[in-house]
Design a protein around this motif. Structure first.
Motif, PDB file in Angstrom:
ATOM      1  N   SER A 164       0.807  -1.213   0.000  1.00 42.51           N
ATOM      2  CA  SER A 164       0.000   0.000   0.000  1.00 42.51           C
ATOM      3  C   SER A 164       0.841   1.264   0.000  1.00 42.51           C
ATOM      4  N   CYS A 165       1.959   1.251   0.699  1.00 40.33           N
ATOM      5  CA  CYS A 165       2.769   2.480   0.723  1.00 40.33           C
ATOM      6  C   CYS A 165       4.267   2.202   0.725  1.00 40.33           C
ATOM      7  N   GLY A 166       4.671   1.003   0.349  1.00 37.98           N
ATOM      8  CA  GLY A 166       6.088   0.719   0.136  1.00 37.98           C
ATOM      9  C   GLY A 166       6.935   0.658   1.388  1.00 37.98           C
ATOM     10  N   ILE A 167       6.318   0.387   2.546  1.00 41.83           N
ATOM     11  CA  ILE A 167       7.112   0.276   3.773  1.00 41.83           C
ATOM     12  C   ILE A 167       7.870  -1.042   3.760  1.00 41.83           C
ATOM     13  N   SER A 168       9.182  -0.967   3.826  1.00 39.66           N
ATOM     14  CA  SER A 168      10.010  -2.165   3.988  1.00 39.66           C
ATOM     15  C   SER A 168      10.922  -1.926   5.179  1.00 39.66           C
ATOM     16  N   TRP A 169      11.475  -3.002   5.698  1.00 38.23           N
ATOM     17  CA  TRP A 169      12.105  -2.933   7.008  1.00 38.23           C
ATOM     18  C   TRP A 169      13.621  -3.118   6.923  1.00 38.23           C
ATOM     19  N   LYS A 170      14.326  -2.292   7.688  1.00 38.26           N
ATOM     20  CA  LYS A 170      15.785  -2.337   7.702  1.00 38.26           C
ATOM     21  C   LYS A 170      16.319  -3.106   8.903  1.00 38.26           C
ATOM     22  N   ARG A 171      15.730  -2.855  10.074  1.00 39.98           N
ATOM     23  CA  ARG A 171      16.226  -3.506  11.283  1.00 39.98           C
ATOM     24  C   ARG A 171      15.134  -3.463  12.350  1.00 39.98           C
ATOM     25  N   ALA A 172      15.389  -4.150  13.445  1.00 39.04           N
ATOM     26  CA  ALA A 172      14.461  -4.139  14.569  1.00 39.04           C
ATOM     27  C   ALA A 172      15.241  -4.275  15.864  1.00 39.04           C
ATOM     28  N   THR A 173      14.699  -3.690  16.921  1.00 45.80           N
ATOM     29  CA  THR A 173      15.243  -3.913  18.266  1.00 45.80           C
ATOM     30  C   THR A 173      14.229  -4.759  19.021  1.00 45.80           C
ATOM     31  N   GLN A 174      14.727  -5.578  19.926  1.00 45.64           N
ATOM     32  CA  GLN A 174      13.838  -6.514  20.599  1.00 45.64           C
ATOM     33  C   GLN A 174      14.272  -6.716  22.037  1.00 45.64           C
ATOM     34  N   ASN A 175      13.292  -6.732  22.932  1.00 39.33           N
ATOM     35  CA  ASN A 175      13.524  -6.979  24.353  1.00 39.33           C
ATOM     36  C   ASN A 175      12.639  -8.139  24.775  1.00 39.33           C
ATOM     37  N   ILE A 176      13.211  -9.110  25.456  1.00 40.06           N
ATOM     38  CA  ILE A 176      12.477 -10.292  25.875  1.00 40.06           C
ATOM     39  C   ILE A 176      12.631 -10.473  27.384  1.00 40.06           C
ATOM     40  N   ARG A 177      11.496 -10.670  28.062  1.00 43.08           N
ATOM     41  CA  ARG A 177      11.568 -10.941  29.492  1.00 43.08           C
ATOM     42  C   ARG A 177      10.420 -11.858  29.911  1.00 43.08           C
ATOM     43  N   ALA A 178      10.563 -12.433  31.078  1.00 43.32           N
ATOM     44  CA  ALA A 178       9.539 -13.314  31.619  1.00 43.32           C
ATOM     45  C   ALA A 178       8.524 -12.507  32.431  1.00 43.32           C
ATOM     46  N   VAL A 179       7.243 -12.847  32.272  1.00 45.40           N
ATOM     47  CA  VAL A 179       6.167 -12.218  33.036  1.00 45.40           C
ATOM     48  C   VAL A 179       5.176 -13.303  33.439  1.00 45.40           C
ATOM     49  N   VAL A 180       4.173 -12.909  34.232  1.00 43.10           N
ATOM     50  CA  VAL A 180       3.077 -13.825  34.534  1.00 43.10           C
ATOM     51  C   VAL A 180       1.822 -13.300  33.850  1.00 43.10           C
ATOM     52  N   ALA A 181       0.951 -14.193  33.451  1.00 45.61           N
ATOM     53  CA  ALA A 181      -0.236 -13.837  32.694  1.00 45.61           C
ATOM     54  C   ALA A 181      -1.248 -13.115  33.572  1.00 45.61           C
ATOM     55  N   ASN A 182      -1.771 -11.981  33.059  1.00 49.20           N
ATOM     56  CA  ASN A 182      -2.884 -11.344  33.752  1.00 49.20           C
ATOM     57  C   ASN A 182      -4.190 -12.009  33.309  1.00 49.20           C
ATOM     58  N   ALA A 183      -5.294 -11.548  33.832  1.00 48.65           N
ATOM     59  CA  ALA A 183      -6.572 -12.213  33.575  1.00 48.65           C
ATOM     60  C   ALA A 183      -6.931 -12.179  32.090  1.00 48.65           C
TER      61      ALA A 183
END
Length: 213
Positions: A164-183
């Motif tokens: 639709s508008c030519g968005i392509s991706w160069k890079r990404a940053t990512q953070n991963i952590r452990a959590v507990v599920a809410n309701a």
């Protein structure tokens, strides 16, 4: 012995002794150099192959194809592709898709002013009939034209944004952590409140290194 030999070769590959495209010693050369059996050398090579570091080239030997192992935190792959068998059909269920003031964390990630409107999409991904993960995606309102009119339970959001508008991706940053599920999360994923989850926060940058998603 094969584990020790694997570790030596692994360190040489990730440490840059062998670069991508280089050939590592053959099984026979490893047998002579380290005084090990062919079975030991072969097992070490299999472990390197399984970790995405080398591949066999007919008539040449084993070539280094990556200096980053596939089990590294720097290596990103699709969770669905990695964990869902080929005979199971992945599905997407849209929880909601709306335009509203952006959340505090999302405005900071996308470098937007507080309170600007954004398009928010929430989906549950399924492996067959089993809920696999819940995702929430933000775009600045207007970034992708007509996005709120589309049905992303059937359509690829990435394909639509590109087409639709030519968005392509160069890079990404990512953070991963452990959590507990809410309701709410527990209800969507068919688990118990308080069950352990992995929370992944990813910011994708376009070719001009502008955070878009």
């Amino acid at each position: 012995m094969y584990s020790q030999l694997y570790d030596i070769l692994f360190q040489d590959i990730v440490g840059g002794v062998y670069l991508v495209g280089d050939l590592i010693p053959s099984e026979s050369e490893l047998m002579r150099q380290f005084g090990v059996s062919r079975a030991t050398a072969r097992k070490a090579m299999e472990m390197l192959t399984n970790n995405g570091l080398i591949t066999g080239r007919r008539g040449k030997g084993s070539e280094v194809i990556s200096n980053v192992p596939s089990n590294s935190l720097q290596y990103v792959t699709s969770c669905m592709k990695k964990n869902v068998s080929d005979n199971v059909v992945p599905q997407k269920h849209v929880v909601d898709a709306d335009v509203a003031p952006i959340s505090k964390n999302a405005d900071q990630a996308l470098e937007l002013e507080e309170g600007v409107t954004s398009f928010r999409l929430r989906r549950v991904r399924y492996s067959g009939d089993k809920p696999f993960y819940l995702e929430t995606i933000y775009y600045e309102d207007g970034c992708v034209p007509y996005i709120e009119e589309r049905d992303f339970s059937k359509e690829s959001l990435r394909a639509f944004s590109y087409n639709s508008c030519g968005i392509s991706w160069k890079r990404a940053t990512q953070n991963i952590r452990a959590v507990v599920a809410n309701a709410g999360q527990a209800d969507r994923l068919n688990i118990k409140e308080g069950d352990p989850l992995l929370l992944i926060k990813r910011v994708s940058f376009d070719k001009q290194t502008v955070p878009r998603e």
